[in-house]
Motif scaffolding. Sequence first.
Motif, PDB file in Angstrom:
ATOM      1  N   THR A  70      -3.121  -8.786   0.228  1.00  0.00           N
ATOM      2  CA  THR A  70      -4.474  -8.492   0.721  1.00  0.00           C
ATOM      3  C   THR A  70      -4.497  -7.110   1.351  1.00  0.00           C
ATOM      4  O   THR A  70      -3.557  -6.710   2.040  1.00  0.00           O
ATOM      5  CB  THR A  70      -4.935  -9.514   1.788  1.00  0.00           C
ATOM      6  OG1 THR A  70      -4.075  -9.420   2.931  1.00  0.00           O
ATOM      7  CG2 THR A  70      -4.938 -10.930   1.265  1.00  0.00           C
ATOM      8  N   GLY A  71      -5.577  -6.378   1.108  1.00  0.00           N
ATOM      9  CA  GLY A  71      -5.736  -5.058   1.726  1.00  0.00           C
ATOM     10  C   GLY A  71      -7.137  -4.557   1.460  1.00  0.00           C
ATOM     11  O   GLY A  71      -7.822  -5.072   0.571  1.00  0.00           O
ATOM     12  N   THR A  72      -7.556  -3.549   2.203  1.00  0.00           N
ATOM     13  CA  THR A  72      -8.909  -3.035   2.007  1.00  0.00           C
ATOM     14  C   THR A  72      -9.045  -2.442   0.610  1.00  0.00           C
ATOM     15  O   THR A  72      -9.988  -2.745  -0.119  1.00  0.00           O
ATOM     16  CB  THR A  72      -9.231  -1.963   3.062  1.00  0.00           C
ATOM     17  OG1 THR A  72      -9.173  -2.593   4.331  1.00  0.00           O
ATOM     18  CG2 THR A  72     -10.612  -1.375   2.855  1.00  0.00           C
ATOM     19  N   ALA A  73      -8.096  -1.588   0.236  1.00  0.00           N
ATOM     20  CA  ALA A  73      -8.188  -0.942  -1.069  1.00  0.00           C
ATOM     21  C   ALA A  73      -8.039  -1.992  -2.167  1.00  0.00           C
ATOM     22  O   ALA A  73      -8.819  -2.049  -3.112  1.00  0.00           O
ATOM     23  CB  ALA A  73      -7.115   0.128  -1.199  1.00  0.00           C
ATOM     24  N   ALA A  74      -7.027  -2.839  -2.018  1.00  0.00           N
ATOM     25  CA  ALA A  74      -6.672  -3.777  -3.095  1.00  0.00           C
ATOM     26  C   ALA A  74      -7.505  -5.056  -3.070  1.00  0.00           C
ATOM     27  O   ALA A  74      -7.496  -5.801  -4.042  1.00  0.00           O
ATOM     28  CB  ALA A  74      -5.199  -4.127  -2.984  1.00  0.00           C
TER      29      ALA A  74
ATOM     30  N   ALA B 118       1.291   0.333  12.961  1.00  0.00           N
ATOM     31  CA  ALA B 118       0.318   1.433  13.015  1.00  0.00           C
ATOM     32  C   ALA B 118       0.003   1.911  11.602  1.00  0.00           C
ATOM     33  O   ALA B 118       0.859   1.849  10.711  1.00  0.00           O
ATOM     34  CB  ALA B 118       0.898   2.579  13.831  1.00  0.00           C
ATOM     35  N   LYS B 119      -1.230   2.392  11.422  1.00  0.00           N
ATOM     36  CA  LYS B 119      -1.568   2.956  10.103  1.00  0.00           C
ATOM     37  C   LYS B 119      -1.262   4.450  10.181  1.00  0.00           C
ATOM     38  O   LYS B 119      -2.156   5.304  10.261  1.00  0.00           O
ATOM     39  CB  LYS B 119      -3.024   2.668   9.752  1.00  0.00           C
ATOM     40  CG  LYS B 119      -3.208   2.504   8.264  1.00  0.00           C
ATOM     41  CD  LYS B 119      -4.410   1.673   7.914  1.00  0.00           C
ATOM     42  CE  LYS B 119      -4.670   1.663   6.427  1.00  0.00           C
ATOM     43  NZ  LYS B 119      -3.638   0.990   5.624  1.00  0.00           N
ATOM     44  N   ALA B 120       0.039   4.727  10.206  1.00  0.00           N
ATOM     45  CA  ALA B 120       0.516   6.097  10.355  1.00  0.00           C
ATOM     46  C   ALA B 120       0.952   6.604   8.989  1.00  0.00           C
ATOM     47  O   ALA B 120       1.540   5.859   8.198  1.00  0.00           O
ATOM     48  CB  ALA B 120       1.695   6.120  11.319  1.00  0.00           C
TER      49      ALA B 120
ATOM     50  N   PRO C 201     -11.992   5.517 -10.782  1.00  0.00           N
ATOM     51  CA  PRO C 201     -10.672   5.077 -10.312  1.00  0.00           C
ATOM     52  C   PRO C 201     -10.596   5.206  -8.790  1.00  0.00           C
ATOM     53  O   PRO C 201     -11.411   5.899  -8.184  1.00  0.00           O
ATOM     54  CB  PRO C 201      -9.718   6.066 -10.983  1.00  0.00           C
ATOM     55  CG  PRO C 201     -10.541   7.264 -11.277  1.00  0.00           C
ATOM     56  CD  PRO C 201     -11.970   6.832 -11.423  1.00  0.00           C
ATOM     57  N   PHE C 202      -9.586   4.569  -8.184  1.00  0.00           N
ATOM     58  CA  PHE C 202      -9.457   4.613  -6.730  1.00  0.00           C
ATOM     59  C   PHE C 202      -9.112   6.020  -6.243  1.00  0.00           C
ATOM     60  O   PHE C 202      -8.162   6.648  -6.730  1.00  0.00           O
ATOM     61  CB  PHE C 202      -8.372   3.632  -6.253  1.00  0.00           C
ATOM     62  CG  PHE C 202      -8.197   3.674  -4.760  1.00  0.00           C
ATOM     63  CD1 PHE C 202      -9.052   2.964  -3.934  1.00  0.00           C
ATOM     64  CD2 PHE C 202      -7.209   4.456  -4.175  1.00  0.00           C
ATOM     65  CE1 PHE C 202      -8.921   3.024  -2.557  1.00  0.00           C
ATOM     66  CE2 PHE C 202      -7.063   4.520  -2.799  1.00  0.00           C
ATOM     67  CZ  PHE C 202      -7.925   3.803  -1.990  1.00  0.00           C
ATOM     68  N   GLY C 203      -9.894   6.510  -5.273  1.00  0.00           N
ATOM     69  CA  GLY C 203      -9.506   7.697  -4.503  1.00  0.00           C
ATOM     70  C   GLY C 203      -9.481   9.028  -5.219  1.00  0.00           C
ATOM     71  O   GLY C 203      -8.786   9.942  -4.779  1.00  0.00           O
TER      72      GLY C 203
ATOM     73  N   LEU D 257     -17.814   1.842  -1.669  1.00  0.00           N
ATOM     74  CA  LEU D 257     -17.556   3.194  -1.159  1.00  0.00           C
ATOM     75  C   LEU D 257     -16.383   3.075  -0.189  1.00  0.00           C
ATOM     76  O   LEU D 257     -16.484   2.384   0.827  1.00  0.00           O
ATOM     77  CB  LEU D 257     -18.798   3.728  -0.433  1.00  0.00           C
ATOM     78  CG  LEU D 257     -18.692   5.191   0.007  1.00  0.00           C
ATOM     79  CD1 LEU D 257     -18.700   6.117  -1.217  1.00  0.00           C
ATOM     80  CD2 LEU D 257     -19.846   5.574   0.918  1.00  0.00           C
ATOM     81  N   TYR D 258     -15.264   3.682  -0.529  1.00  0.00           N
ATOM     82  CA  TYR D 258     -14.079   3.624   0.336  1.00  0.00           C
ATOM     83  C   TYR D 258     -14.232   4.689   1.424  1.00  0.00           C
ATOM     84  O   TYR D 258     -14.525   5.849   1.132  1.00  0.00           O
ATOM     85  CB  TYR D 258     -12.820   3.879  -0.502  1.00  0.00           C
ATOM     86  CG  TYR D 258     -11.532   3.690   0.269  1.00  0.00           C
ATOM     87  CD1 TYR D 258     -11.030   2.409   0.516  1.00  0.00           C
ATOM     88  CD2 TYR D 258     -10.823   4.779   0.740  1.00  0.00           C
ATOM     89  CE1 TYR D 258      -9.836   2.233   1.216  1.00  0.00           C
ATOM     90  CE2 TYR D 258      -9.625   4.606   1.441  1.00  0.00           C
ATOM     91  CZ  TYR D 258      -9.147   3.329   1.672  1.00  0.00           C
ATOM     92  OH  TYR D 258      -7.967   3.163   2.363  1.00  0.00           O
ATOM     93  N   ILE D 259     -14.040   4.266   2.652  1.00  0.00           N
ATOM     94  CA  ILE D 259     -14.237   5.154   3.805  1.00  0.00           C
ATOM     95  C   ILE D 259     -12.863   5.491   4.366  1.00  0.00           C
ATOM     96  O   ILE D 259     -12.091   4.582   4.690  1.00  0.00           O
ATOM     97  CB  ILE D 259     -15.090   4.441   4.882  1.00  0.00           C
ATOM     98  CG1 ILE D 259     -16.396   3.929   4.257  1.00  0.00           C
ATOM     99  CG2 ILE D 259     -15.368   5.367   6.061  1.00  0.00           C
ATOM    100  CD1 ILE D 259     -17.106   2.885   5.118  1.00  0.00           C
TER     101      ILE D 259
HETATM  102  C1  COI Z   1      -6.006   0.320   2.315  1.00  0.00           C
HETATM  103  O1  COI Z   1      -5.944  -0.806   1.818  1.00  0.00           O
HETATM  104  O2  COI Z   1      -7.047   0.803   2.770  1.00  0.00           O
HETATM  105  C2  COI Z   1      -4.805   1.102   2.384  1.00  0.00           C
HETATM  106  O3  COI Z   1      -4.581   1.710   3.371  1.00  0.00           O
HETATM  107  C3  COI Z   1      -3.909   1.110   1.235  1.00  0.00           C
HETATM  108  C4  COI Z   1      -3.658   2.427   0.620  1.00  0.00           C
HETATM  109  C5  COI Z   1      -4.723   2.956  -0.238  1.00  0.00           C
HETATM  110  C6  COI Z   1      -3.044   3.429   1.517  1.00  0.00           C
END
Ligand code: COI
Length: 354
Positions: A300-304, A194-196, A26-28, A137-139
Amino acid sequence: MTAVGDFNITKAVHSKLDDLSLENVPFGKYFTDHMLVVDYEKGKWKTPSIMPYQPLQLDPSLAALHYGQAIFEGIKAYKDADGEAHIFRPYDNFRRFNISAERMQMPAVPEEIFIEGMRQLIEIDKNWIPARDNHALYIRPFMFSSDEAIGVRPSDKYKFLIILSPTGPYYATPMRIYVEEKYVRAVEGGYGFAKAAGNYGGSLLASAEANRKGYDQVLWMDAFEHKYVQECGTMNVFFIIDNIAITPGLETGTILEGVTRDSTITLLKDMGYKVEERDLSIDEILEAYKAGKINEIFGTGTAATISLIKELKYKEYIMNFDVDTWTIAPEVKRRMDAIKYSQEPDTHGWLYKV
Ligand code: COI
């Protein structure tokens, strides 16, 4: 400045991979054997350390815990059929990280630490990259203020870390989305670009209320009129209306400049679509829906990566979409994945070899 190669490296004695399967992670939830830690003090970054993944010992007065000087990034590394590892567009995240740092009054992180640190860390934990479709691999690079004092001011001390997490898809199925009219994510002059950390903490109540109503996420609207689309949950959002792709522009500073957003724009243009970065109102969306002109909607997103939206709820209106008939977003995803997994030529120069 830290010279490239000037890292303290302590390797873990055992790998946690011996007890973990990378099938269906699973994610994270799981983290690799090592992490990178770098301290900033008296105006200077110290020598980076790569060490076994472990808890941090923090003073209860730690500034970040009280006032939220904390930023992060999300990046992914992929393994190709020959077992080679590539990071997707890390320089874009590096640039954005330092834009976030400036907005939150934090020091810039040098390339030698951000990029080279990430490369060395992944090299060491390369076996953790899942060799599987839709897996990566999520960084997670992040930085927080580490002064042990509760005065409200920018800290003198900071910590920059990178942790790694093998991951599968974030939203596995098409989403039902609630158009949010009560809470807002970002306002002009704020720090939506910002990614705060605070942007995410502040979003949780709206998501929870949407979940309680049976929706997966919210569609964030502008703070003044609750009329113009901003983002969808933690993602940028695209509407394809009458075969033109529309996504909110970046000028107002309320939208995160997503790397997947930019890659999607590029691939849509490669596919021959016109892309407009502009204001898009909910009234325009509703009109287009009534006229049968909405082709596709996705986040759209890195995780998704790319997540299809099958329903939009706005006031008394429910807009339903038959995602099974869609071809545009799936083709963007196919092209992006083919580049990420080195199955097709990287014509845009997006891959960084580990
Ligand atoms: C990402 O898509 O990398 C995000 O930041 C979304 C989330 C997991 C915080």
